[in-house]
Design an enzyme around this catalytic site. Sequence first.
Site, PDB file in Angstrom:
ATOM      1  N   GLU A   1       0.779  -1.086  -0.084  1.00  0.00           N
ATOM      2  CA  GLU A   1      -0.024   0.111  -0.079  1.00  0.00           C
ATOM      3  C   GLU A   1       1.031   1.222   0.024  1.00  0.00           C
ATOM      4  O   GLU A   1       0.560   2.201  -0.676  1.00  0.00           O
ATOM      5  CB  GLU A   1      -1.186  -0.030   1.362  1.00  0.00           C
ATOM      6  CG  GLU A   1      -1.870  -1.019   1.261  1.00  0.00           C
ATOM      7  CD  GLU A   1      -3.027  -0.793   0.047  1.00  0.00           C
ATOM      8  OE1 GLU A   1      -2.986   0.004  -0.417  1.00  0.00           O
ATOM      9  OE2 GLU A   1      -3.933  -1.716   0.007  1.00  0.00           O
TER      10      GLU A   1
ATOM     11  N   ARG B   1       0.641   3.490  -3.260  1.00  0.00           N
ATOM     12  CA  ARG B   1      -0.149   4.948  -2.975  1.00  0.00           C
ATOM     13  C   ARG B   1       1.045   6.095  -2.934  1.00  0.00           C
ATOM     14  O   ARG B   1       0.920   7.374  -3.488  1.00  0.00           O
ATOM     15  CB  ARG B   1      -0.915   5.050  -1.772  1.00  0.00           C
ATOM     16  CG  ARG B   1      -1.905   4.176  -1.908  1.00  0.00           C
ATOM     17  CD  ARG B   1      -3.025   4.310  -0.885  1.00  0.00           C
ATOM     18  NE  ARG B   1      -3.730   2.884  -0.931  1.00  0.00           N
ATOM     19  CZ  ARG B   1      -4.986   2.856  -0.364  1.00  0.00           C
ATOM     20  NH1 ARG B   1      -5.717   4.039   0.082  1.00  0.00           N
ATOM     21  NH2 ARG B   1      -5.497   1.704  -0.156  1.00  0.00           N
TER      22      ARG B   1
ATOM     23  N   ASP C   1      -4.570  -9.871  -8.408  1.00  0.00           N
ATOM     24  CA  ASP C   1      -4.863  -8.720  -9.322  1.00  0.00           C
ATOM     25  C   ASP C   1      -3.671  -8.064  -9.955  1.00  0.00           C
ATOM     26  O   ASP C   1      -3.185  -8.331 -11.232  1.00  0.00           O
ATOM     27  CB  ASP C   1      -5.873  -7.743  -9.228  1.00  0.00           C
ATOM     28  CG  ASP C   1      -5.776  -7.174  -7.558  1.00  0.00           C
ATOM     29  OD1 ASP C   1      -4.594  -7.556  -7.149  1.00  0.00           O
ATOM     30  OD2 ASP C   1      -6.553  -6.649  -7.302  1.00  0.00           O
TER      31      ASP C   1
ATOM     32  N   GLU D   1     -12.142   0.239 -10.403  1.00  0.00           N
ATOM     33  CA  GLU D   1     -11.947  -0.514 -11.494  1.00  0.00           C
ATOM     34  C   GLU D   1     -12.808  -0.754 -12.431  1.00  0.00           C
ATOM     35  O   GLU D   1     -12.261  -1.032 -13.681  1.00  0.00           O
ATOM     36  CB  GLU D   1     -11.801  -2.166 -10.747  1.00  0.00           C
ATOM     37  CG  GLU D   1     -10.702  -2.312  -9.800  1.00  0.00           C
ATOM     38  CD  GLU D   1     -10.789  -1.708  -8.267  1.00  0.00           C
ATOM     39  OE1 GLU D   1     -11.961  -1.413  -8.206  1.00  0.00           O
ATOM     40  OE2 GLU D   1      -9.817  -1.483  -7.505  1.00  0.00           O
TER      41      GLU D   1
END
Length: 622
Positions: free
Chosen positions: A249, A253, A382, A516
Amino acid sequence: MPVATLLPFTATPNRKSASPTSFRLTEKFILLLVFSAFITLCFGAIFFLPDSSKLLSGVFFHSSAVETNTHTGPDSSDAGSAGNDDRLLAKIKKDHEKALLEAKDTLQKLPDVIQNDILADKAKVTKESMGKGAKDGNNLPFIEYHRPPGATGLEPQDPETRERRAKIKEMMKHAWDSYKQYAWGSNELRPVSKHGHSSNLFGSIKGATIVDALDTLYIMEMFEEFDAATDWVEKSLDFNVNAEVSVFEVNIRFVGGLLSAYYLSGKEVFRRKAVELGEKLLPAFKTPTGIPWALLNLKSGIGRNWPWASGGSSILAEYGTLHLEFMHLSRLSGNPEFAQKVMNIRKVLNRLEKPQGLYPNYLNPNSGQWGQHHVSVGGLGDSFYEYLLKAWLMSDKTDEEGKKMYYDALQAIETNLMRKSTNGLTYIAEWKGGLLEHKMGHLTCFAGGMIALGADGAPGDKTGHQMEQAAEIARTCHESYARTTLKLGPEAFRFDGGVEAIATRQNEKYFILRPEVIETYMYMWRFTHDPKYREWGWEAVQALEQHCRVDGGYSGIRDVYASSPNYDDVQQSFYLAETLKYLYLLFSEDDHLPFEHWVFNTEAHPLPVIRKDKTDRPNEVE
Ligand code: DMJ
């Protein structure tokens, strides 16, 4: 002294005119004596007067070689020392003449040629300092900044599109202003209760929304807000925290956000901060295999994995989603370690046997063996697939290994996970030890965009086929929105028990402002220009405005099938980083962040393609 000046003293005063032939013998002798004395004096002067060139050398060529010779040679009359002096002198003269010639040459060159010479010299210095590597974020090599094309875009020509795009900018303004007013400096905003919210994903690092939103502010040309955010990054963004963070993360980010902000604006503070943070993440790779831990204490450098992960495993979508950022970190810092770490992950994966060619979500970083055989193109898996494709694209299509891994994996996904429902909806199921779970996550919907993005390079004439697959997935994901009451998609939807594209479990009915589905619309629009994708995007805008917009920002909702929204009271940072950015790009012209120059990281932070011909970095030489 001229010889003639001496003569009067030797001549007889009374003689009116005297030719040399008229001198007497004694006079001739005296004259000869005077003359030879004069000659002797001249020779003496040559040997005994101080050497003028040496004097000059002291004034004009104050070289250290001369100084050394002077200091170490107290007896300058010594024969060896005099020989050294002469050699030095000759060398200095030669250098001086060379410098004069070079200066003369330079003055005769065209300005362009001079400019190129300067760039080449600069590049040499950069390369030398890059070779040494950056020790910390403050010790970075010089890099000449060139803004890649399309950082901002022109207004769309069509009035309706222009208006819709302006509306999305207004939404961004509302989200940003609310965050600024109620949660400035916190990671996220609680838009209903109007205060800050901090998830434990970032430990005690602060300002996730600020860093995640930087590039969206820039591309929407909200420069006043961008400057305020920059100022906060400069003064308050602090990574010196004694806290455990999620490596994934923080990378997607914070590192991703800072890298994009640097490439868009050219502001050095972002490069410095990105590298500083990247270096703090490096201890996560200290495992027997080099597969990084999921969690890392930024102060102690101690890592571990999520306690819930199968057999202490690291997660595919986490360790597999560092590649793009780390390649850029190496480029911007001159430190090859970042790139080496992520390339090693590939090596470990390529040595492993893959069940049916699929990549299980769990891998033990100590043993280097797969954990539970759970495969997913949604959560836990993913962005690993996304980064294989994008690594190839970002390398200007030179990363053949990434390319092969991506298309092989996609083939295995098509064979083993992609299915069509009774009524013709294509979906990507999940695989658990060989059994299919007919469920598709909202997260999996990004795959439509990914498959469209990769279709052009698909091997074996599969471009058309993959574009169809991408369009089918976009349609299914649109259906998952259309079949809810609030017209926003659930976290996961199923294709069993008589339902299609509908969430059947209460804990899968929430919508947390995820991007998404809109991301896929944006890619599909760019590749097909089919107006339905803009229409679907606009439907989402209306639903967001109607059900998620509150006085203090935008909130997620707990049940998209309920007749009215029940707010979760969180404005996720990815709403500003991704959802609003993809919406804005959906209604922008194609030359705004064009795909041939930019690749989006999994948090929608655009990173430039690294050109193989080096036209993007003219100061770099072989
Ligand atoms: C984002 O942080 C990224 O897109 C990530 O890859 C997965 N999920 C969220 C948004 O849904």
